[in-house]
Design a protein around this motif. Structure first.
Motif, PDB file in Angstrom:
ATOM      1  N   PRO A  80       6.427 -10.711  -5.389  1.00  0.00           N
ATOM      2  CA  PRO A  80       6.312 -10.897  -6.845  1.00  0.00           C
ATOM      3  C   PRO A  80       5.252  -9.992  -7.480  1.00  0.00           C
ATOM      4  CG  PRO A  80       5.568 -12.866  -5.668  1.00  0.00           C
ATOM      5  CD  PRO A  80       6.254 -11.980  -4.675  1.00  0.00           C
ATOM      6  N   ARG A  81       4.424  -9.335  -6.671  1.00  0.00           N
ATOM      7  CA  ARG A  81       3.436  -8.409  -7.238  1.00  0.00           C
ATOM      8  C   ARG A  81       4.045  -7.057  -7.594  1.00  0.00           C
ATOM      9  NH1 ARG A  81      -1.991  -9.436  -3.581  1.00  0.00           N
ATOM     10  NH2 ARG A  81      -1.766 -11.713  -3.422  1.00  0.00           N
ATOM     11  N   THR A  82       5.305  -6.830  -7.205  1.00  0.00           N
ATOM     12  CA  THR A  82       5.961  -5.593  -7.620  1.00  0.00           C
ATOM     13  C   THR A  82       6.517  -5.785  -9.029  1.00  0.00           C
ATOM     14  OG1 THR A  82       8.124  -6.253  -6.776  1.00  0.00           O
ATOM     15  CG2 THR A  82       6.664  -5.131  -5.233  1.00  0.00           C
ATOM     16  N   THR A  83       6.592  -4.689  -9.771  1.00  0.00           N
ATOM     17  CA  THR A  83       7.058  -4.772 -11.158  1.00  0.00           C
ATOM     18  C   THR A  83       8.477  -5.323 -11.227  1.00  0.00           C
ATOM     19  OG1 THR A  83       5.737  -2.778 -11.463  1.00  0.00           O
ATOM     20  CG2 THR A  83       7.107  -3.466 -13.299  1.00  0.00           C
ATOM     21  N   THR A  84       9.323  -4.891 -10.286  1.00  0.00           N
ATOM     22  CA  THR A  84      10.724  -5.334 -10.319  1.00  0.00           C
ATOM     23  C   THR A  84      10.844  -6.831 -10.066  1.00  0.00           C
ATOM     24  OG1 THR A  84      11.480  -3.159  -9.588  1.00  0.00           O
ATOM     25  CG2 THR A  84      12.997  -5.009  -9.265  1.00  0.00           C
ATOM     26  N   LEU A 106      13.861  -2.642  -2.071  1.00  0.00           N
ATOM     27  CA  LEU A 106      13.999  -4.096  -2.232  1.00  0.00           C
ATOM     28  C   LEU A 106      14.315  -4.808  -0.926  1.00  0.00           C
ATOM     29  CD1 LEU A 106      15.887  -4.245  -5.646  1.00  0.00           C
ATOM     30  CD2 LEU A 106      13.635  -5.226  -5.159  1.00  0.00           C
ATOM     31  N   ASP A 107      15.175  -4.194  -0.095  1.00  0.00           N
ATOM     32  CA  ASP A 107      15.539  -4.902   1.137  1.00  0.00           C
ATOM     33  C   ASP A 107      14.357  -4.999   2.110  1.00  0.00           C
ATOM     34  OD1 ASP A 107      15.671  -2.229   1.615  1.00  0.00           O
ATOM     35  OD2 ASP A 107      17.539  -2.284   2.758  1.00  0.00           O
ATOM     36  N   SER A 108      13.441  -4.037   2.067  1.00  0.00           N
ATOM     37  CA  SER A 108      12.241  -4.164   2.896  1.00  0.00           C
ATOM     38  C   SER A 108      11.296  -5.213   2.329  1.00  0.00           C
ATOM     39  CB  SER A 108      11.497  -2.829   2.977  1.00  0.00           C
ATOM     40  OG  SER A 108      12.341  -1.839   3.482  1.00  0.00           O
ATOM     41  N   LEU A 109      11.269  -5.312   1.018  1.00  0.00           N
ATOM     42  CA  LEU A 109      10.397  -6.308   0.372  1.00  0.00           C
ATOM     43  C   LEU A 109      10.776  -7.737   0.739  1.00  0.00           C
ATOM     44  CD1 LEU A 109       9.986  -4.881  -3.251  1.00  0.00           C
ATOM     45  CD2 LEU A 109       8.176  -5.197  -1.558  1.00  0.00           C
ATOM     46  N   ARG A 110      12.042  -7.937   1.109  1.00  0.00           N
ATOM     47  CA  ARG A 110      12.486  -9.302   1.449  1.00  0.00           C
ATOM     48  C   ARG A 110      11.696  -9.901   2.600  1.00  0.00           C
ATOM     49  NH1 ARG A 110      18.644  -7.369   1.696  1.00  0.00           N
ATOM     50  NH2 ARG A 110      18.817  -6.748  -0.488  1.00  0.00           N
ATOM     51  N   ASP A 111      11.113  -9.033   3.428  1.00  0.00           N
ATOM     52  CA  ASP A 111      10.304  -9.549   4.534  1.00  0.00           C
ATOM     53  C   ASP A 111       8.941 -10.059   4.069  1.00  0.00           C
ATOM     54  OD1 ASP A 111      12.299  -8.940   6.307  1.00  0.00           O
ATOM     55  OD2 ASP A 111      11.515  -6.931   6.732  1.00  0.00           O
ATOM     56  N   TYR A 112       8.602  -9.819   2.803  1.00  0.00           N
ATOM     57  CA  TYR A 112       7.303 -10.262   2.266  1.00  0.00           C
ATOM     58  C   TYR A 112       7.508 -11.104   1.004  1.00  0.00           C
ATOM     59  CZ  TYR A 112       6.193  -6.279   5.225  1.00  0.00           C
ATOM     60  OH  TYR A 112       6.123  -5.414   6.271  1.00  0.00           O
ATOM     61  N   PRO A 113       8.182 -12.249   1.149  1.00  0.00           N
ATOM     62  CA  PRO A 113       8.482 -13.050  -0.051  1.00  0.00           C
ATOM     63  C   PRO A 113       7.226 -13.503  -0.789  1.00  0.00           C
ATOM     64  CG  PRO A 113       8.931 -14.297   1.950  1.00  0.00           C
ATOM     65  CD  PRO A 113       8.674 -12.896   2.376  1.00  0.00           C
ATOM     66  N   HIS A 114       6.108 -13.601  -0.085  1.00  0.00           N
ATOM     67  CA  HIS A 114       4.880 -14.084  -0.717  1.00  0.00           C
ATOM     68  C   HIS A 114       4.123 -12.957  -1.409  1.00  0.00           C
ATOM     69  CE1 HIS A 114       3.949 -12.580   3.245  1.00  0.00           C
ATOM     70  NE2 HIS A 114       2.653 -12.670   3.046  1.00  0.00           N
ATOM     71  N   ILE A 115       4.492 -11.729  -1.133  1.00  0.00           N
ATOM     72  CA  ILE A 115       3.800 -10.581  -1.719  1.00  0.00           C
ATOM     73  C   ILE A 115       4.659  -9.901  -2.786  1.00  0.00           C
ATOM     74  CG2 ILE A 115       2.831  -8.280  -1.204  1.00  0.00           C
ATOM     75  CD1 ILE A 115       1.093 -10.432  -0.030  1.00  0.00           C
ATOM     76  N   SER A 154       0.840  -1.194   0.000  1.00  0.00           N
ATOM     77  CA  SER A 154       0.000   0.000   0.000  1.00  0.00           C
ATOM     78  C   SER A 154       0.875   1.243   0.000  1.00  0.00           C
ATOM     79  CB  SER A 154      -0.903   0.033   1.236  1.00  0.00           C
ATOM     80  OG  SER A 154      -1.861  -0.991   1.151  1.00  0.00           O
ATOM     81  N   ARG A 155       2.001   1.157   0.740  1.00  0.00           N
ATOM     82  CA  ARG A 155       2.953   2.268   0.707  1.00  0.00           C
ATOM     83  C   ARG A 155       3.658   2.279  -0.645  1.00  0.00           C
ATOM     84  NH1 ARG A 155       5.967  -0.004   5.593  1.00  0.00           N
ATOM     85  NH2 ARG A 155       4.623  -1.742   5.059  1.00  0.00           N
ATOM     86  N   LYS A 156       4.034   3.452  -1.076  1.00  0.00           N
ATOM     87  CA  LYS A 156       4.643   3.560  -2.407  1.00  0.00           C
ATOM     88  C   LYS A 156       6.073   3.044  -2.395  1.00  0.00           C
ATOM     89  CE  LYS A 156       1.632   6.281  -4.906  1.00  0.00           C
ATOM     90  NZ  LYS A 156       1.415   6.741  -6.250  1.00  0.00           N
ATOM     91  N   ARG A 157       6.459   2.351  -3.440  1.00  0.00           N
ATOM     92  CA  ARG A 157       7.834   1.963  -3.704  1.00  0.00           C
ATOM     93  C   ARG A 157       8.647   1.548  -2.470  1.00  0.00           C
ATOM     94  NH1 ARG A 157      11.088   3.862  -8.105  1.00  0.00           N
ATOM     95  NH2 ARG A 157       9.838   3.714  -9.985  1.00  0.00           N
ATOM     96  N   LEU A 158       8.295   0.433  -1.901  1.00  0.00           N
ATOM     97  CA  LEU A 158       9.074  -0.137  -0.808  1.00  0.00           C
ATOM     98  C   LEU A 158      10.449  -0.527  -1.371  1.00  0.00           C
ATOM     99  CD1 LEU A 158       7.734  -0.429   1.936  1.00  0.00           C
ATOM    100  CD2 LEU A 158       7.368  -2.834   1.454  1.00  0.00           C
TER     101      LEU A 158
END
Lengths: 615, 615
Positions: free
Chosen positions: A219-223, A208-217, A202-206
């Motif tokens: 893949p929904r980011t463009t990168t 990459l290192d923060s995204l690692r905590d959400y491995p199941h979510i 929901s927050r804009k542009r998390l």
């Protein structure tokens, strides 16, 4: 909102009536394209906006969700705050429930009308523009929903991450933009809403290192979606290369009793650590002690005397066994106490004197560090083989290049020597670079825009370059001139600065390579090589392996390895030995190279590292 | 016998000058083929014979290995016993050593001649016919060696399993036989001999179950070689099918903290079981006891009193911790005693109260039973994904259909329902059948000759048949008429007898399927299916998975699973949920089907089963 089967374009992907976004966007470049076609499209909302309609619409012919409550005063046009709309909408069911309770469908029109006047008015109709993506493409498809004809609330449909399956007609966009086609929705077949306050995207542009905590979510980011497609492309390229060159894919085991490197910390595989069940854990101390406290004390006393006796005589095996048996009981009691204390934190296990004869395989077994030794046995029968799978290192250091579980490509060729395998590794590596450029161009454009603008150029020159091959001692000479640091920490300099392209270093000192690498005639170096590439460092390690029984046997002794463990491996030299060689490619590193990223944790779907595994 | 680089035919396989047997045999069918071409060929001897030449040959121009000792009396022609020749040959180096010691090269010709007369005469020249195979083909290539011009002994070259790399000219065979081409050897580049008394394949036709004890040697048998090629073919067919249909390959993790089935026994992954090193194990009892025996007794007494105290007060955590600490010391002592007793059998470990917070990942972790849950998170972002890798069940029962480590193909599709995934599984299965028939025809001919003559026909009708799809209750009705046994044990009857082709059974009772399978509207059955095929039974299991948060949450409770473990999985329903479905194919069972074999242990390269893992 059940899916029905509308009259749709036949999808080039089977099994679904849904047409992938990629198909629509690619088709829209062609003439006449898909304009005018009715399709079902699904995906997740990436970006959205709401545009208020200037004039209130006449009531729709088919009643919308809350048809009893039509808007009366026209709202001012413009984009409206999503959460406001959501609050209004969320109250409608509550008020309609009141109507049913108080009036019901059989009550008089007067009562009904009076009650209805109490209901807050729903928002005026809006046009929702959703950019949706289904993972088939980097680009999103614009989906247009007019809430006057297709009733849905902004709160339901607008949040990033909302899933929609919609039925509609492909049209040319009214406004000029990047898109050449958009979908005008006629019917919504499914909406999967988002709990916005809990949704990490929901927050804009998390980062990459923060995204690692959400491995199941993530893949929904463009990168991460692009990384996943590139990774899958490199995967298929790998199979294509080897199968085209007469290699057979052999599924080497994950569980092994053979240590194929001797350098790495290994994970153990066991069934001996039994989890204390909730039932066991809830046994009261008094119950447990009532039976065994005295027994424990007696057992320990007995054990002590036996140990005393053992001081005098070494041979009393039976007594020792009894003592150990008693100690087990002691442990079990302590465990019950411990379990009770920890209550439902079911992390406690029954401790025991671990006897690997009692373990599942009857001996200690590990997660494999490398499949090359097992692969050799197939190469020494079938010529050329490869394997591709996860390999494991129980290494506690956190690094951008290593985690505990990483995928590795391994190849092995009989009737080959060091120069053959260096050539094969180079050709395979170049094939991967070329494949990605040819088959993942949309994703490569994206990553070069978003992550690293030099990545396409780098893959191109890696594909077309000549790779120098230099002996280790020469590499050391080069590095000695520019640095006083250790070879291992500086080797990337060769590719990054000195040659500015991949370089292959071979003939390493025997102490730094595994026991199975073939000893050179100088008795000091071995026929190993590493391919070092810019930005990444060593991406391939390989070797000609020792085919001479006596020398291999000596090397096993030199490394102080258990000969028993390698008897099967020695058999390959005992019977019909052959010169052979192979290599390993760090697949995750290859994905880094192809995407321009710098940390393997951003390219591995589910990261396994020290202290981290959350699913 | 170092490999040199002779003038050879350019191989269609790169990296080596060696030409694969397959290339030669296939090329020989064409006109003019390879006849007259000089090539390097390598392989292992499958069958061999020696034919004695009728007349002794004149001494060769280039001196053979034991040139000092020429044959004098002509031997009678015919095939000679290998071991006799071997004995003679083996003595030659001994006698030539005597010559060197007594006479040396500088001694007088008279002495030399006298000594030489003492040496037993070497055997007369022979023609060796070797059928060799390099794994590229079912058929062998005949290699002809005339020991008069190419000196080699029968004992070296004839035994089954010997590795040869030879340089020679391709010729039409002198005798009419099956072969249309053979290799006349001009030079032997490498021989890898066999220790016949230790080589398991020296005995004729070892049965498959005996071969399982030699996983590193058995790919040299024609049957296991064919199985390996068919397995590799099915592997590539899998990637081809999914990549062609827009699926992305996702590397789901092997190490997991999520139990994806709830039915299976799992392997644990740990780094807590420390092996007692030899050094530790050799600590004497007196040393160990001198320090800690009294300590142990004191500790245990202390512990007992603490436990007594705990009977009265539950809250004394600190005291309990101390008691447990003491018990650890007790254990350690016992371990040292145990280690000493077991001496160098390094199976003992330091026992400890296992605290999973101290384990590598900070919590209990397992080898994955299924990758489907992890795969879902990618499907719920990227649409269609698949995985292909090993999965693990710590099941102690020995079975022809299950071992501990088996490869599984898993696919998952967003925006799909049960009928979509049943269709996808059927199409994939049919694609595999067709691929093997089209791409592995030589191997299929072999296995239908050697293993199961109906196998080709079976794959053909599986590819072309219509597959009935019946609800579970209907399947039960059918079975009830013919048997009183349990459904699970009789389900194969449907495919074997009733339909005589694959059949898909769906809508299973909810209790027999995992928690994540979508609950049907009847509240009793779930949207699961199994594809049952003749001879094998269930080869695919699949399901539409529960996309509704509340129902999934309830199901997790019903199965008494830890909700914490599935929070990430519930997130997929919390945010942008979508209808989705997937399936798993037991890849090893598919290989059984394609080869006509009946036990997975014959098609898995390295078998991992209870009590068995020997490399």
């Amino acid at each position: 909102m059940e899916s029905q089967e509308p009259n749709v374009t036949k999808s080039p992907l089977m099994y679904l009536n849904r047409v992938p976004v990629k198909t629509i966007l690619e088709g829209s470049d062609a003439e006449p394209g898909f304009v005018g076609t009715t399709v079902v499209v699904g995906g997740w909302v990436k970006v959205s906006k709401e545009v208020k309609e200037v004039m209130p619409q006449p009531p729709p012919t088919s009643p919308p969700m809350a048809s009893d409550a039509r808007p009366s005063p026209p709202h001012p046009p413009g984009t409206k705050d999503v959460s406001c709309v959501e609050v209004l909408q969320s109250r409608i069911p509550f008020f309609t429930t009141i109507i049913r309770v108080l009036g019901g469908s059989t009550s008089s029109p007067a009562v009904r009308q009076k009650l209805e006047s109490l209901i807050p008015k729903p928002p005026p109709p809006s046009i929702f523009f959703l950019q949706i993506n289904d993972g088939s493409s980097v680009s999103n498809l614009t989906v247009v929903i007019d809430s006057a004809t297709v009733p849905v609330s902004a709160g339901q449909i607008l949040p990033t991450g909302t899933c929609v399956l919609v039925h509609g007609v492909l049209e040319k966009p009214s406004a000029h933009g990047k898109q050449t086609i958009e979908l005008k929705v006629e019917k919504i077949l499914h909406v999967g809403t988002v709990e916005q306050d809990k949704y990490p995207l929901s927050r804009k542009r998390l980062p990459l290192d923060s995204l690692r905590d959400y491995p199941h979510i993530r893949p929904r980011t463009t990168t991460v979606a692009s990384v996943t497609r590139i990774r899958s492309g490199l995967d298929f390229a790998t199979h294509t290369f080897f199968q085209n060159h007469g290699f057979l894919h052999v599924h080497v085991p994950i569980i092994t009793t053979t240590d194929s490197e001797g350098f790495s910390e290994k994970f153990q595989v066991t069934t001996l650590l039994r989890e204390t069940s909730k039932k066991e854990a809830s046994i009261g101390v008094s119950d447990a002690d009532g039976v065994s406290l005295e027994t424990v004390e007696a057992a320990v006393k007995k054990k002590s005397s036996i140990v005393e006796e053992l001081k005098r005589s070494d041979s009393n095996r039976e007594a020792l066994a009894a003592a150990l048996q008693d100690l087990r009981k002691t442990n079990e009691l302590a465990q019950q106490v411990d379990s009770r204390e920890k209550s439902k934190a079911v992390t406690a296990v029954k401790p025991d004197l671990v006897n690997f004869n009692e373990d599942f395989f009857g001996r200690q077994s590990y997660l494999t560090v490398s499949g090359r030794l097992h692969l050799e046995s197939y190469a020494c029968a079938l010529g050329r083989v490869y394997s591709f799978g996860p390999r494991f290192h129980a290494d506690k250091t956190v690094s951008a290049k290593h985690v505990a579980e990483m995928w590795t490509v391994e190849a092995e060729m009989a009737f080959s020597q060091l120069e053959d395998v260096m050539k094969c590794a180079e050709d395979y590596f170049k094939f991967l670079c070329r494949w990605i450029l040819d088959n993942c161009s949309e994703d490569m454009t994206f990553v070069s825009k978003r992550i690293d603008k030099t990545v396409v150029h780098r893959l191109e020159y890696m594909d077309s370059s000549f790779y120098d091959k230099i002996p280790y001692r020469e590499a050391v000479e080069i590095l000695r001139k520019v640095t006083d640091k250790a070879f291992e920490t500086q080797i990337h300099y060769l590719a990054d600065e000195h040659y500015r392209r991949p370089v292959i270093v071979y003939d390493y000192p025997k102490a730094v390579k595994p026991f199975y690498v073939r000893l050179n005639d100088d008795g000091k170096t071995v026929a190993a090589f590493e391919m070092v590439v810019p930005k990444i460092g060593t991406v391939v390690t390989g070797s000609q392996n020792e085919e001479r029984f006596d020398i291999l046997n000596t090397r096993i002794k030199e490394f102080d390895l258990s000969k028993d463990q390698y008897e099967w491996y020695l058999d390959l030299r005992r019977h019909g030995t052959v010169k052979h060689s192979g290599f390993s490619l760090g697949f995750d590193l290859m994905v880094l190279l192809a995407t321009g990223l710098t940390d393997v944790r951003d390219v591995i779907p589910f990261i396994r590292s020290h202290g981290k595994t959350n699913n």
